[in-house]
Design a protein around this motif. Structure first.
Motif, PDB file in Angstrom:
ATOM      1  N   VAL A  96      28.070  29.386  -1.030  1.00 23.06           N
ATOM      2  CA  VAL A  96      27.680  29.551   0.370  1.00 23.06           C
ATOM      3  C   VAL A  96      26.339  30.264   0.491  1.00 23.06           C
ATOM      4  CG1 VAL A  96      28.259  30.720   2.529  1.00 23.06           C
ATOM      5  CG2 VAL A  96      30.015  29.473   1.294  1.00 23.06           C
ATOM      6  N   VAL A  97      26.168  31.340  -0.266  1.00 29.29           N
ATOM      7  CA  VAL A  97      24.907  32.077  -0.202  1.00 29.29           C
ATOM      8  C   VAL A  97      23.758  31.205  -0.695  1.00 29.29           C
ATOM      9  CG1 VAL A  97      23.627  34.074  -1.083  1.00 29.29           C
ATOM     10  CG2 VAL A  97      26.029  34.315  -0.455  1.00 29.29           C
ATOM     11  N   SER A  98      24.017  30.385  -1.713  1.00 26.37           N
ATOM     12  CA  SER A  98      22.969  29.497  -2.236  1.00 26.37           C
ATOM     13  C   SER A  98      22.543  28.472  -1.196  1.00 26.37           C
ATOM     14  CB  SER A  98      23.452  28.778  -3.502  1.00 26.37           C
ATOM     15  OG  SER A  98      24.410  27.769  -3.192  1.00 26.37           O
ATOM     16  N   ALA A  99      23.400  28.213  -0.215  1.00 24.64           N
ATOM     17  CA  ALA A  99      23.052  27.300   0.878  1.00 24.64           C
ATOM     18  C   ALA A  99      22.421  28.043   2.042  1.00 24.64           C
ATOM     19  CB  ALA A  99      24.300  26.559   1.360  1.00 24.64           C
ATOM     20  N   VAL A 100      22.943  29.221   2.357  1.00 24.49           N
ATOM     21  CA  VAL A 100      22.491  29.958   3.541  1.00 24.49           C
ATOM     22  C   VAL A 100      21.044  30.421   3.397  1.00 24.49           C
ATOM     23  CG1 VAL A 100      22.802  32.082   4.857  1.00 24.49           C
ATOM     24  CG2 VAL A 100      24.783  30.695   4.259  1.00 24.49           C
ATOM     25  N   VAL A 101      20.655  30.893   2.202  1.00 25.31           N
ATOM     26  CA  VAL A 101      19.299  31.423   2.012  1.00 25.31           C
ATOM     27  C   VAL A 101      18.235  30.350   2.293  1.00 25.31           C
ATOM     28  CG1 VAL A 101      17.667  32.356   0.322  1.00 25.31           C
ATOM     29  CG2 VAL A 101      19.977  33.287   0.477  1.00 25.31           C
ATOM     30  N   PRO A 102      18.254  29.199   1.608  1.00 30.36           N
ATOM     31  CA  PRO A 102      17.246  28.178   1.930  1.00 30.36           C
ATOM     32  C   PRO A 102      17.448  27.566   3.307  1.00 30.36           C
ATOM     33  CG  PRO A 102      18.801  27.347   0.305  1.00 30.36           C
ATOM     34  CD  PRO A 102      19.087  28.799   0.453  1.00 30.36           C
ATOM     35  N   LEU A 103      18.697  27.535   3.794  1.00 29.63           N
ATOM     36  CA  LEU A 103      18.946  27.029   5.146  1.00 29.63           C
ATOM     37  C   LEU A 103      18.206  27.884   6.167  1.00 29.63           C
ATOM     38  CD1 LEU A 103      20.451  25.360   7.308  1.00 29.63           C
ATOM     39  CD2 LEU A 103      22.401  26.899   7.017  1.00 29.63           C
ATOM     40  N   ALA A 104      18.309  29.203   6.029  1.00 25.54           N
ATOM     41  CA  ALA A 104      17.635  30.118   6.949  1.00 25.54           C
ATOM     42  C   ALA A 104      16.117  29.962   6.858  1.00 25.54           C
ATOM     43  CB  ALA A 104      18.044  31.558   6.639  1.00 25.54           C
ATOM     44  N   VAL A 105      15.610  29.827   5.627  1.00 24.10           N
ATOM     45  CA  VAL A 105      14.170  29.655   5.439  1.00 24.10           C
ATOM     46  C   VAL A 105      13.704  28.343   6.062  1.00 24.10           C
ATOM     47  CG1 VAL A 105      12.352  29.305   3.715  1.00 24.10           C
ATOM     48  CG2 VAL A 105      14.064  31.093   3.384  1.00 24.10           C
ATOM     49  N   ALA A 122      27.262  23.503   9.878  1.00 24.36           N
ATOM     50  CA  ALA A 122      28.342  24.497   9.902  1.00 24.36           C
ATOM     51  C   ALA A 122      29.595  23.935   9.233  1.00 24.36           C
ATOM     52  CB  ALA A 122      28.645  24.897  11.348  1.00 24.36           C
ATOM     53  N   LEU A 123      29.895  22.661   9.510  1.00 25.49           N
ATOM     54  CA  LEU A 123      31.063  22.015   8.915  1.00 25.49           C
ATOM     55  C   LEU A 123      30.899  21.906   7.397  1.00 25.49           C
ATOM     56  CD1 LEU A 123      33.746  20.635   9.688  1.00 25.49           C
ATOM     57  CD2 LEU A 123      32.508  18.457   9.771  1.00 25.49           C
ATOM     58  N   ALA A 124      29.680  21.609   6.972  1.00 24.33           N
ATOM     59  CA  ALA A 124      29.418  21.495   5.539  1.00 24.33           C
ATOM     60  C   ALA A 124      29.584  22.843   4.838  1.00 24.33           C
ATOM     61  CB  ALA A 124      28.013  20.946   5.304  1.00 24.33           C
ATOM     62  N   LEU A 125      29.191  23.928   5.489  1.00 25.89           N
ATOM     63  CA  LEU A 125      29.368  25.257   4.904  1.00 25.89           C
ATOM     64  C   LEU A 125      30.848  25.579   4.722  1.00 25.89           C
ATOM     65  CD1 LEU A 125      26.622  27.348   6.744  1.00 25.89           C
ATOM     66  CD2 LEU A 125      26.663  26.672   4.340  1.00 25.89           C
ATOM     67  N   VAL A 126      31.663  25.182   5.716  1.00 24.60           N
ATOM     68  CA  VAL A 126      33.116  25.364   5.585  1.00 24.60           C
ATOM     69  C   VAL A 126      33.629  24.529   4.413  1.00 24.60           C
ATOM     70  CG1 VAL A 126      35.345  25.002   6.702  1.00 24.60           C
ATOM     71  CG2 VAL A 126      33.424  25.882   8.031  1.00 24.60           C
ATOM     72  N   ALA A 127      33.098  23.306   4.287  1.00 26.57           N
ATOM     73  CA  ALA A 127      33.508  22.428   3.188  1.00 26.57           C
ATOM     74  C   ALA A 127      33.151  23.039   1.842  1.00 26.57           C
ATOM     75  CB  ALA A 127      32.839  21.061   3.332  1.00 26.57           C
ATOM     76  N   VAL A 128      31.989  23.701   1.756  1.00 20.66           N
ATOM     77  CA  VAL A 128      31.567  24.351   0.516  1.00 20.66           C
ATOM     78  C   VAL A 128      32.590  25.400   0.092  1.00 20.66           C
ATOM     79  CG1 VAL A 128      29.862  25.907  -0.494  1.00 20.66           C
ATOM     80  CG2 VAL A 128      29.108  23.922   0.817  1.00 20.66           C
ATOM     81  N   VAL A 129      33.046  26.194   1.056  1.00 16.48           N
ATOM     82  CA  VAL A 129      34.032  27.240   0.765  1.00 16.48           C
ATOM     83  C   VAL A 129      35.332  26.627   0.261  1.00 16.48           C
ATOM     84  CG1 VAL A 129      35.409  29.114   1.727  1.00 16.48           C
ATOM     85  CG2 VAL A 129      33.033  28.835   2.422  1.00 16.48           C
ATOM     86  N   LEU A 130      35.803  25.575   0.955  1.00  7.50           N
ATOM     87  CA  LEU A 130      37.080  24.970   0.599  1.00  7.50           C
ATOM     88  C   LEU A 130      37.003  24.238  -0.743  1.00  7.50           C
ATOM     89  CD1 LEU A 130      38.223  23.568   4.071  1.00  7.50           C
ATOM     90  CD2 LEU A 130      38.841  25.718   2.974  1.00  7.50           C
ATOM     91  N   VAL A 131      35.904  23.525  -0.972  1.00  4.09           N
ATOM     92  CA  VAL A 131      35.751  22.790  -2.239  1.00  4.09           C
ATOM     93  C   VAL A 131      35.666  23.759  -3.413  1.00  4.09           C
ATOM     94  CG1 VAL A 131      34.165  21.375  -3.594  1.00  4.09           C
ATOM     95  CG2 VAL A 131      34.723  20.723  -1.254  1.00  4.09           C
TER      96      VAL A 131
END
Length: 297
Positions: A96-105, A122-131
């Motif tokens: 999740v953090v690996s996605a959030v950092v470049p997402l924010a940038v 947002a849905l994809a971030l939830v999917a990342v956690v579940l996967v």
């Protein structure tokens, strides 16, 4: 839609490389595996470079090297935090953090999406956690040290994506060449230092080859082949991710790439007959739904 395809396929191949690296790490040091994979990936990139091309420049070398350093740090922290555990929490946290950092940038730099696109992210971030969720019986709460390592790993992996995205558009594979070279040098240096320290501390006398040395050597050969294959897959994944970044937005690609645990999970289910938990299946379904929504955005 083409960007979504590059992101999803790149994530799957990336996860496949992790699967191969994980198998190799059962017989070799993870740092040794990473170093071998880095150089095999570098060989692939150099072989493909005449076909793909790319302009050599100081800027391409700089951002490629930065991505190599950040990738080496990210992988080292990832192995360290997963060793501390629990994996069921720290693994998805890293993704999740690996996605959030470049997402924010990417969003700060002006990446624009339609409203459905933000819902999809947002849905994809939830999917990342579940996967990435690995159910563990009696899992313990993570320590502060483990959480900080997971966050650091995710952040530095995110920096890898940012650096590759910033590299000049006409640089082609050049940033990835420097990424693999720098990453490999760092990992090999770590391994050599560890071996030197171990030798200094060891007082054991040399022993004659034992009967079990044959199978041990066979296992070593298998590990080397797996590590080499890991590097090839990792180079292919990086090429797909780079292409996706050139065609689309950093914010979108960062979230799609963070779905890389799916490749590991699917291969583990096929090759090792590991059971996929229901929560992970839900995550995979949500990932497909998010990808479809992103294609409309």
């Amino acid at each position: 839609m083409l960007v979504i395809a590059f992101g999803l396929v790149g994530a799957f191949v990336y996860g496949s490389a992790d699967f191969l690296g994980g198998l190799a790490s059962k017989r070799l040091s993870p740092f040794a595996v990473t170093g071998i994979a880095a150089f095999s990936g570098l060989a692939v990139l150099l072989a493909v470079y005449p076909l793909v091309g790319g302009a050599w420049s100081a800027e391409a070398a700089l951002w490629g090297s930065i991505s190599g350093v950040s990738g080496a740090i990210g992988i080292s922290l990832l192995y360290a935090c997963l060793a501390i555990g629990p994996m069921s929490i720290l693994s998805p946290l890293t993704a999740v953090v690996s996605a959030v950092v470049p997402l924010a940038v990417g969003l700060a730099r002006g990446d624009g999406l339609q409203p459905v696109g933000y819902v999809a992210l947002a849905l994809a971030l939830v999917a990342v956690v579940l996967v990435g969720f690995i159910p563990e019986k009696g899992a313990v709460r993570p320590s502060l040290r483990g959480v900080l390592m997971a966050v650091g790993s995710g952040a530095t992996i995110g920096v890898f994506l940012i650096a590759i995205d910033i590299a000049p558009a006409d640089s082609g594979l050049v940033p990835l060449v420097f990424n693999r070279a720098v990453n490999g040098v760092i990992m090999v240096t770590i391994v050599l230092m560890a071996v030197a320290i171990a030798r200094r501390r060891s007082d054991a006398a040399a022993r004659p080859p034992a009967a079990s040395d044959g199978p041990a050597r066979a296992g070593l050969r298998t590990a080397l082949l797996l590590a080499l294959a890991c590097g090839v897959a990792d180079a292919a994944a990086n090429g797909l991710i780079l292409t996706g970044l050139r065609l689309g937005e950093l914010s979108v690609m960062s979230v799609l790439v963070a779905l890389y645990p799916a490749g590991t999970i699917v291969l583990a289910a096929i090759v090792l007959k590991e059971r996929i938990a229901l929560v992970q299946v839900v995550g995979l379904v949500l990932a497909v739904a998010a990808a479809g929504m992103l294609s409309l955005a």
